[in-house]
Design an enzyme around this catalytic site. Structure first.
Site, PDB file in Angstrom:
ATOM      1  N   ALA A   1      46.449  53.814  64.137  1.00 33.66           N
ATOM      2  CA  ALA A   1      46.919  52.636  64.874  1.00 33.66           C
ATOM      3  C   ALA A   1      47.607  52.974  66.196  1.00 33.66           C
ATOM      4  O   ALA A   1      48.284  52.128  66.769  1.00 33.66           O
ATOM      5  CB  ALA A   1      47.831  51.761  64.007  1.00 33.66           C
ATOM      6  N   ALA A   2      47.397  54.205  66.709  1.00 35.60           N
ATOM      7  CA  ALA A   2      47.951  54.517  68.035  1.00 35.60           C
ATOM      8  C   ALA A   2      47.359  53.558  69.074  1.00 35.60           C
ATOM      9  O   ALA A   2      48.075  53.022  69.928  1.00 35.60           O
ATOM     10  CB  ALA A   2      47.632  55.962  68.417  1.00 35.60           C
TER      11      ALA A   2
ATOM     12  N   ASP B   1      46.122  50.559  68.620  1.00 35.84           N
ATOM     13  CA  ASP B   1      46.616  49.181  68.447  1.00 35.84           C
ATOM     14  C   ASP B   1      48.044  49.048  68.979  1.00 35.84           C
ATOM     15  O   ASP B   1      48.403  48.025  69.570  1.00 35.84           O
ATOM     16  CB  ASP B   1      46.562  48.776  66.968  1.00 35.84           C
TER      17      ASP B   1
HETATM   18  P1  ADP Z   1      42.655  55.108  68.999  1.00 35.07           P
HETATM   19  O1  ADP Z   1      43.906  55.152  68.197  1.00 35.07           O
HETATM   20  O2  ADP Z   1      42.116  53.740  69.188  1.00 35.07           O
HETATM   21  O3  ADP Z   1      41.615  56.099  68.571  1.00 35.07           O
HETATM   22  P2  ADP Z   1      43.562  56.918  71.104  1.00 35.07           P
HETATM   23  O4  ADP Z   1      43.415  58.048  70.155  1.00 35.07           O
HETATM   24  O5  ADP Z   1      42.918  57.060  72.448  1.00 35.07           O
HETATM   25  O6  ADP Z   1      43.051  55.541  70.503  1.00 35.07           O
HETATM   26  O7  ADP Z   1      45.131  56.673  71.310  1.00 35.07           O
HETATM   27  C1  ADP Z   1      45.630  55.542  71.990  1.00 35.07           C
HETATM   28  C2  ADP Z   1      46.843  55.927  72.813  1.00 35.07           C
HETATM   29  O8  ADP Z   1      47.836  56.458  71.931  1.00 35.07           O
HETATM   30  C3  ADP Z   1      46.587  57.025  73.849  1.00 35.07           C
HETATM   31  O9  ADP Z   1      46.149  56.483  75.081  1.00 35.07           O
HETATM   32  C4  ADP Z   1      47.968  57.656  73.962  1.00 35.07           C
HETATM   33  O10 ADP Z   1      48.783  56.900  74.840  1.00 35.07           O
HETATM   34  C5  ADP Z   1      48.531  57.512  72.539  1.00 35.07           C
HETATM   35  N1  ADP Z   1      48.311  58.749  71.769  1.00 35.07           N
HETATM   36  C6  ADP Z   1      47.324  59.012  70.883  1.00 35.07           C
HETATM   37  N2  ADP Z   1      47.436  60.261  70.370  1.00 35.07           N
HETATM   38  C7  ADP Z   1      48.532  60.796  70.953  1.00 35.07           C
HETATM   39  C8  ADP Z   1      49.204  62.076  70.858  1.00 35.07           C
HETATM   40  N3  ADP Z   1      48.751  63.040  70.054  1.00 35.07           N
HETATM   41  N4  ADP Z   1      50.309  62.264  71.627  1.00 35.07           N
HETATM   42  C9  ADP Z   1      50.793  61.298  72.431  1.00 35.07           C
HETATM   43  N5  ADP Z   1      50.208  60.083  72.565  1.00 35.07           N
HETATM   44  C10 ADP Z   1      49.095  59.829  71.847  1.00 35.07           C
END
Ligand code: ADP
Length: 311
Positions: free
Chosen positions: A251-252, A254
């Protein structure tokens, strides 16, 4: 206060932790089991509400115990659930297997979400009263389209997360998405895999540029590498993610979308809004769970202030 409407899914996540996922026909003994409220729609609603918006959730839960819990989890985060219908049959469920390496496999059974095939009395007014409508692809597409068109008619900003990615024809392309949906989308927020699935282009910069043929603004999220913003007639922006120790990235995306919608609703310029949303998402990946991991407004503001990225 920023007002946000979400038209989307609510699911109960049923998570089994196993040393190794079972092969077809195999039975394995799990280490642990937990249930947690989820669904991309509900997750974005909770993220936006925790970030300080007044959020109304439009969707459906089933007439079962899960439905009661899903509704109360939303309400506990301050989301208004008056437009969340309770329908006959089971709630949406996501059956998730997580192995010792952290790899997962997921079966989503839409349940009550499948009953949301259009808007109901009062939904048009709720959408019209919001500053933005958040949409994803976990409801029947005709409902997503109806929501986007209603928002458009009221001049309300539409933010579409194209997840799960629609099955693209070979070589990329929009597959089964109704054409009118893109025409009614203001801001498209795919992750890099979804951007690739939609365009057939694995380079997110090229994918974003290609997506601008269909929508005026695109944010591609790039996991730990941050995010990329592209708009017609403008130089693209890239915004790094704060470097943190991620323990669970569920859910990052979301969390990022909910926070981004709040920041834009408050009139912040895109670069600031992206930086603030990155702070919210970075906080969420440092904690386990989906909705459980989402930060409060005060936490995001404090983290952003520490990093010098605004309120
Ligand atoms: P999803 O969760 O939809 O697969 P992402 O993996 O691209 O999408 O993550 C969405 C956002 O969450 C990223 O643009 C970033 O801001 C943050 N994020 C994800 N993973 C990390 C991480 N390991 N460290 C810091 N921020 C993160």
């Amino acid at each position: 206060m920023t007002a946000i409407a979400v038209l989307g899914s609510t699911n109960m996540d049923l998570v089994a932790y196993v040393p190794k996922a079972p092969r077809l026909g195999e039975t394995v003994t799990g280490r642990a089991f937990r249930t947690a409220p989820g669904g991309k729609g509900a997750n974005q609603a909770v993220a936006a509400a925790r970030c300080g918006a007044e959020v109304v959730m439009i969707g459906a839960v089933g007439a079962d115990d899960f439905g009661v819990r899903l509704r109360s989890a939303l309400a506990a985060s301050g989301v208004v659930t008056a437009a969340l219908r309770t329908v006959e049959g089971p709630s949406g469920t996501a059956h998730i297997t997580v192995d010792d390496e952290g790899a997962n496999s997921i079966i989503v059974v839409p349940g009550a979400n499948a009953s949301v095939t259009g808007l109901e009395a009062g939904d048009d007014r709720r959408i019209g009263a919001a500053g933005a409508l958040l949409l994803q692809l976990e409801l029947p597409l005709e409902a997503v389209l109806a929501g986007a068109l209603a928002a458009r008619a009221h001049g309300v900003r539409t933010v579409l997360t194209p997840a799960p990615a629609p099955e693209a024809p070979p070589g990329g392309g929009w597959g089964t998405l109704p054409a009118g949906l893109l025409a009614a989308t203001d801001l498209l927020v795919p992750n890099e895999h979804e951007a690739a699935a939609l365009t057939g282009l694995t380079d997110p910069h090229r994918a974003a540029a290609a997506l601008l043929e269909d929508v005026p603004e695109v944010v591609v999220t790039l996991g730990a590498a941050g995010s990329l913003y592209a708009a017609r007639g403008q130089e693209p922006l890239t915004v790094p993610a704060p470097q943190v120790r991620a323990v669970d990235t569920t859910a990052a995306g979301d969390t990022f979308v909910g926070a981004l919608a709040v920041a834009l609703g408050e009139g912040r310029p895109m670069r600031d809004a992206l930086a603030w949303a990155s702070c919210a998402a970075a906080l969420s990946v440092q904690r386990r769970g989906a909705q459980d991991s989402m930060p409060s407004r005060a936490e995001v503001d404090a983290f952003a202030a520490d990093r010098g990225t605004g309120r």
